[in-house]
Design a protein around this motif. Structure first.
Motif, PDB file in Angstrom:
ATOM      1  N   ALA A 119     110.103 -12.441  41.326  1.00 30.72           N
ATOM      2  CA  ALA A 119     111.192 -11.999  42.188  1.00 30.72           C
ATOM      3  C   ALA A 119     111.019 -12.499  43.601  1.00 30.72           C
ATOM      4  N   GLY A 120     109.855 -12.936  44.012  1.00 28.98           N
ATOM      5  CA  GLY A 120     109.697 -13.353  45.292  1.00 28.98           C
ATOM      6  C   GLY A 120     110.143 -14.682  45.467  1.00 28.98           C
ATOM      7  N   PRO A 121     109.879 -15.737  44.695  1.00 30.18           N
ATOM      8  CA  PRO A 121     110.406 -16.887  44.799  1.00 30.18           C
ATOM      9  C   PRO A 121     112.003 -16.842  44.402  1.00 30.18           C
ATOM     10  N   TYR A 122     112.591 -16.115  43.596  1.00 34.31           N
ATOM     11  CA  TYR A 122     113.960 -16.130  43.258  1.00 34.31           C
ATOM     12  C   TYR A 122     114.726 -15.660  44.719  1.00 34.31           C
ATOM     13  N   LEU A 123     114.029 -14.547  45.139  1.00 33.44           N
ATOM     14  CA  LEU A 123     114.761 -13.980  46.349  1.00 33.44           C
ATOM     15  C   LEU A 123     114.969 -14.786  47.561  1.00 33.44           C
ATOM     16  N   ALA A 169     113.935 -17.964  36.096  1.00 32.40           N
ATOM     17  CA  ALA A 169     114.850 -17.802  37.407  1.00 32.40           C
ATOM     18  C   ALA A 169     114.864 -19.117  37.986  1.00 32.40           C
ATOM     19  N   THR A 170     114.042 -20.181  37.513  1.00 37.08           N
ATOM     20  CA  THR A 170     114.184 -21.627  37.751  1.00 37.08           C
ATOM     21  C   THR A 170     115.472 -22.245  37.202  1.00 37.08           C
ATOM     22  N   VAL A 171     115.654 -21.989  35.862  1.00 34.91           N
ATOM     23  CA  VAL A 171     116.976 -22.421  35.283  1.00 34.91           C
ATOM     24  C   VAL A 171     118.310 -21.916  35.699  1.00 34.91           C
ATOM     25  N   LEU A 172     118.060 -20.537  35.977  1.00 37.10           N
ATOM     26  CA  LEU A 172     119.209 -19.999  36.910  1.00 37.10           C
ATOM     27  C   LEU A 172     119.588 -20.598  37.933  1.00 37.10           C
ATOM     28  N   LEU A 173     118.668 -20.754  39.106  1.00 37.62           N
ATOM     29  CA  LEU A 173     118.579 -21.295  40.300  1.00 37.62           C
ATOM     30  C   LEU A 173     119.343 -22.704  40.098  1.00 37.62           C
ATOM     31  N   ALA A 174     118.747 -23.363  39.121  1.00 39.00           N
ATOM     32  CA  ALA A 174     118.997 -24.789  39.042  1.00 39.00           C
ATOM     33  C   ALA A 174     120.965 -24.575  38.740  1.00 39.00           C
ATOM     34  N   GLN A 175     121.283 -23.960  37.914  1.00 37.96           N
ATOM     35  CA  GLN A 175     122.481 -23.725  37.674  1.00 37.96           C
ATOM     36  C   GLN A 175     123.431 -23.136  38.778  1.00 37.96           C
ATOM     37  N   ALA A 176     122.958 -22.240  39.692  1.00 42.23           N
ATOM     38  CA  ALA A 176     123.555 -21.847  40.954  1.00 42.23           C
ATOM     39  C   ALA A 176     123.831 -22.920  41.767  1.00 42.23           C
ATOM     40  N   LEU A 177     122.756 -23.501  41.844  1.00 38.12           N
ATOM     41  CA  LEU A 177     122.818 -24.741  42.960  1.00 38.12           C
ATOM     42  C   LEU A 177     123.332 -25.917  42.784  1.00 38.12           C
TER      43      LEU A 177
END
Ligand SMILES: NC(=O)c1ccc[n+]([C@@H]2O[C@H](COP(=O)([O-])OP(=O)(O)OC[C@H]3O[C@@H](n4cnc5c(N)ncnc54)[C@H](OP(=O)(O)O)[C@@H]3O)[C@@H](O)[C@H]2O)c1
Length: 237
Positions: A119-123, A169-177
């Protein structure tokens, strides 16, 4: 001699271990580093480095489990970075609860590991997104222990579950960004000689960090959402 232009880098959990070594190597090659620690006043090694690299290293407080601390960090960034944009975010802070046994695992360890490692790195990445430069890189310090496809025995469940969540979280952030050409990856540093890895660990922090930085320098958008180790070898999820 490094040919990369000087960049702004933010490293979490930088007061010891792998985070401290990232900070050392980034400074040595001319980058400007914001290094976070839970207790900057007690981060002796970082404060010594700040004296050796005046104007290039700023030490700011951050407990990765506290969203309010993420917001405070976001407010402080413009005070220490001229244009406040971050070219490389290294989500390094992490925790491993040792000694867990099947049948005796409790919610406290699971919750604390999840808050710290996933949660920390994602947020934090979400909070800092407005300050990430277009084309920036986000490196999430994961572990082979979080690879579901490599798991063949029971061990360190809170850590394993939280690092597997960090991988998602990494894969989701890759998509979002991706729309801003920001590359997000999960990496494993190997088994490294730090407080977490212990004295018997195979890899020196210097080697793990040098290997990871070399790979991170070469990242392109095609690599976003991938998982690899300090030698650049892909790791199955
Ligand atoms: N060492 C290995 O073999 C290995 C292998 C695979 C992956 N990794 C990963 O690599 C990263 C660094 O590991 P390491 O070996 O350097 O570990 P370490 O020596 O135990 O250092 C951990 C760092 O994380 C910080 N941290 C812990 N909880 C935090 C929180 N709530 N908020 C902010 N900072 C916090 C610690 O700060 P304090 O000093 O304040 O506690 C410390 O700076 C971790 O994510 C770890 O999971 C390590």
């Amino acid at each position: 001699m490094n040919s990369q232009p000087s960049r702004h880098v933010l490293v979490t959990g930088a007061n010891r271990g792998i985070g401290l070594e990232f900070t050392r190597q980034l400074l040595a090659r001319g980058d400007r580093v914001v290094a976070t620690a839970r207790e900057p006043g007690r981060a002796t090694a970082l404060n010594t480095l700040a004296g050796e690299y005046p104007g290039h290293l700023h030490v700011l407080p951050l407990d990765i489990t506290q969203p309010r601390a993420h917001a405070e960090l976001l407010r402080e960034l413009p005070l220490v970075l001229e244009d406040a944009y971050i070219d490389l975010l290294i989500n390094n802070a992490g925790v491993l609860h040792s000694g867990e046994r099947f049948g005796a695992l409790d919610l406290d360890n699971l919750e604390h590991s999840f808050r710290t490692n996933a949660a920390g790195p994602y947020l934090l990445t979400q909070a800092l997104a407005p300050q990430l430069a277009d084309g920036a890189r986000v490196v999430n310090m994961s572990s082979r222990i979080g690879a579901i496809g490599l798991t063949t025995r029971f061990g360190t469940p809170s850590y394993a579950i939280s690092k597997a969540a960090l991988n998602m979280a990494t894969v989701l952030l890759a998509q979002a960004l991706s729309v801003r050409d920001i590359v997000v990856v999960a990496v494993s540093p190997g088994w490294v000689r730090t407080d977490m890895g212990g004295e018997q660990a195979e890899v020196a922090p210097e080697d793990a960090v040098a290997g990871l930085l070399a790979r991170v320098d070469d990242l392109s958008m095609a690599d976003s959402g991938s998982f690899f180790d300090w030698q650049g070898e892909p790791i199955p999820w």
